[in-house]
Design a protein around this motif. Structure first.
Motif, PDB file in Angstrom:
ATOM      1  N   VAL A  18     -94.798  39.545-102.831  1.00  0.00           N
ATOM      2  CA  VAL A  18     -93.495  40.095-103.184  1.00  0.00           C
ATOM      3  C   VAL A  18     -92.627  38.945-103.665  1.00  0.00           C
ATOM      4  O   VAL A  18     -92.493  37.922-102.974  1.00  0.00           O
ATOM      5  CB  VAL A  18     -92.826  40.794-101.980  1.00  0.00           C
ATOM      6  N   ASP A  19     -92.068  39.085-104.866  1.00  0.00           N
ATOM      7  CA  ASP A  19     -91.196  38.054-105.432  1.00  0.00           C
ATOM      8  C   ASP A  19     -91.865  36.680-105.448  1.00  0.00           C
ATOM      9  O   ASP A  19     -91.240  35.654-105.159  1.00  0.00           O
ATOM     10  CB  ASP A  19     -89.876  37.980-104.664  1.00  0.00           C
ATOM     11  N   GLY A  20     -93.146  36.683-105.783  1.00  0.00           N
ATOM     12  CA  GLY A  20     -93.848  35.430-105.994  1.00  0.00           C
ATOM     13  C   GLY A  20     -94.432  34.782-104.771  1.00  0.00           C
ATOM     14  O   GLY A  20     -95.117  33.755-104.875  1.00  0.00           O
ATOM     15  N   ARG A  21     -94.196  35.346-103.597  1.00  0.00           N
ATOM     16  CA  ARG A  21     -94.755  34.777-102.371  1.00  0.00           C
ATOM     17  C   ARG A  21     -95.618  35.797-101.648  1.00  0.00           C
ATOM     18  O   ARG A  21     -95.394  37.010-101.730  1.00  0.00           O
ATOM     19  CB  ARG A  21     -93.651  34.272-101.441  1.00  0.00           C
ATOM     20  N   THR A  23     -97.032  37.990 -98.740  1.00  0.00           N
ATOM     21  CA  THR A  23     -96.526  38.618 -97.516  1.00  0.00           C
ATOM     22  C   THR A  23     -97.649  39.024 -96.570  1.00  0.00           C
ATOM     23  O   THR A  23     -97.419  39.180 -95.365  1.00  0.00           O
ATOM     24  CB  THR A  23     -95.673  39.856 -97.848  1.00  0.00           C
ATOM     25  N   ASP A 352     -95.408  26.095 -98.858  1.00  0.00           N
ATOM     26  CA  ASP A 352     -95.441  26.614-100.226  1.00  0.00           C
ATOM     27  C   ASP A 352     -96.834  26.722-100.837  1.00  0.00           C
ATOM     28  O   ASP A 352     -97.120  27.697-101.540  1.00  0.00           O
ATOM     29  CB  ASP A 352     -94.589  25.715-101.136  1.00  0.00           C
ATOM     30  N   TYR A 361     -96.515  30.451-101.808  1.00  0.00           N
ATOM     31  CA  TYR A 361     -96.506  30.995-103.162  1.00  0.00           C
ATOM     32  C   TYR A 361     -97.800  31.771-103.416  1.00  0.00           C
ATOM     33  O   TYR A 361     -98.878  31.380-102.942  1.00  0.00           O
ATOM     34  CB  TYR A 361     -96.396  29.875-104.195  1.00  0.00           C
ATOM     35  N   GLY A 387     -97.442  32.051-108.704  1.00  0.00           N
ATOM     36  CA  GLY A 387     -96.218  32.710-108.275  1.00  0.00           C
ATOM     37  C   GLY A 387     -96.246  34.205-108.462  1.00  0.00           C
ATOM     38  O   GLY A 387     -95.222  34.833-108.753  1.00  0.00           O
ATOM     39  N   GLY A 388     -97.424  34.804-108.307  1.00  0.00           N
ATOM     40  CA  GLY A 388     -97.567  36.246-108.426  1.00  0.00           C
ATOM     41  C   GLY A 388     -97.678  36.757-109.846  1.00  0.00           C
ATOM     42  O   GLY A 388     -97.841  37.963-110.062  1.00  0.00           O
TER      43      GLY A 388
END
Length: 402
Positions: A18-21, A23, A352, A361, A387-388
């Protein structure tokens, strides 16, 4: 999926970002996919964290050796670095540490990548490499009456401390210094120490006070051990490290970053690329010894990260080193961990990068086959996600489907 933290394989995995990271990451049977999520299905491929190369020079072209660089404008290296950054990302390396560049090329490139102007990996820049007058990080290839600007040169503890502060001001996120001679510099003996213990102590103390890690170029035994006593975080090359080096590294929590592939390229291609004859002779003296040291250090339990010195050999072929790492004593899992979880820890960025794990990430690569049984699989990366965002999907080129 290869879980590099636990050193295991997860069959039928699911990763949620979600949003590049990330979960969530784990077996499909126990990982719920949120309603409405965009799916990226990668059947038949093995997932790994985005790879990390701890020693690159993105503005360096190995085909322009010796004096050939004098034919090009200063801005040339900055421009070609954008192409090399894309090749590096395409090869599955989503994070790199750029250990020295001219003209702040790595800072400009980092800004361009982060601004979305050009594709490339996450960059941890060193700006200029610090070195002694007449040493490996000085311009020693010219006659004395020819003045060349050498912004990384500093001598004496106070001047070195000031240089560290200056580079931090310029944007350095790691400090790189030359503790011994090197292969590509003229008039330097490859293993000779080039900073005193007091100078190394001052440099490392200043960098650590500012929250920066320190990487030291060091081939020779004395320089390696002096840098380790000073508290350097990574030893680059480490060609002639001895048993004392191994003990110091283990005691101090330092890492070895050993570029054990590029000997093949330098000796095969160096002469036609314009590399100095003196440099080729030094490479013949040091290459095999470095690989033997690598083997002994792995057996001794020294911690390693993946550092290719790409720019000495072609960018985008960084993964050729994995096969050398397994040939000279590592298991495939150890070699992969050197370029993922170990590198993330050595960077101080475990929050990260370095693993497919919640919070980090969503830097993920996918390869055909099993790199734990065939490490060469890492040389052909089918999918790169940074980053997704899917940066590369070459499955259709390989005859598959998207």
């Amino acid at each position: 999926m290869i879980d590099v933290v636990a050193g295991r394989v997860i069959a039928d995995p699911v990763v949620i970002a979600v949003d590049g990271r990330i979960t969530a990451a784990g077996p499909a049977a126990s990982t719920a996919i949120p309603a409405g999520a965009r799916r990226i299905d990668l059947p038949g491929l093995t997932l790994l964290p985005g790879l990390i190369d701890m020693h690159v020079h993105l503005s360096g072209d190995p085909t322009i050796g010796g004096y050939r660089g004098l034919e090009y404008a200063r801005s040339f290296s900055s421009v070609i670095s954008t192409a090399f950054a894309k090749r590096t990302l395409d090869a599955g390396f989503t994070t790199v540490r750029n250990l020295g560049s001219g003209g702040l090329d790595d800072i400009g490139l980092k800004q361009a990548i982060e601004g979305g102007y050009v594709p490339g990996p996450r960059i941890v820049p060193a700006t200029y490499a610090i070195g002694a007058t007449g040493g490996h990080c000085d311009a020693t290839e010219f006659q004395p009456e020819i003045h060349v600007d050498t912004p990384g040169v500093a001598d004496g503890p106070d001047a070195i401390r000031a240089k560290v502060r200056q580079l931090r001001k310029m944007g350095a996120e790691v400090i790189k210094f030359c503790g011994t001679g090197g292969v590509f510099s003229k008039t330097t003996t490859v293993g000779a120490q080039q900073y005193s213990q007091a100078e190394m102590d001052a440099l490392v103390a200043e960098a650590h006070m500012l929250g920066l890690k320190v990487a030291v170029h060091a081939h020779g035994t004395a320089g390696i051990n002096a840098a380790l006593r000073a508290g350097a975080d990574t030893i680059e090359h480490a060609s002639l490290a001895d048993d004392e080096s191994f003990a110091l590294a283990k005691k101090n929590g330092a890492w070895f970053s050993m570029d054990i592939y590029d000997d093949d390229y330098i000796l095969a291609e160096g002469a036609k690329n314009g590399v100095f004859a003196e440099s080729l002779e030094k490479e013949r003296q040091i290459g095999l010894k470095q690989r033997q040291t690598f083997q002994r250090s792995v057996k001794a339990g020294v911690r390693h990260v993946f550092g290719s010195d790409a720019g000495v050999y072609p960018h985008g072929t960084n993964a050729l080193q994995f096969a050398k790492m397994t040939e000279w004593g590592m298991t495939p899992m150890q070699a992969i961990q050197a370029a993922t979880v170990n590198a993330g820890e050595a960077l101080g960025r475990t929050a990260d990068v370095g693993a497919i794990a919640p919070g980090r990430y969503a830097d993920i690569i996918a390869v055909a086959g099993d790199p734990l049984t065939n490490i060469a699989a890492l040389q052909t990366v089918a999918v790169v996600i940074k980053g997704g965002v899917v940066h590369k999907d070459a499955r259709s080129i390989a005859g598959g489907t998207r």
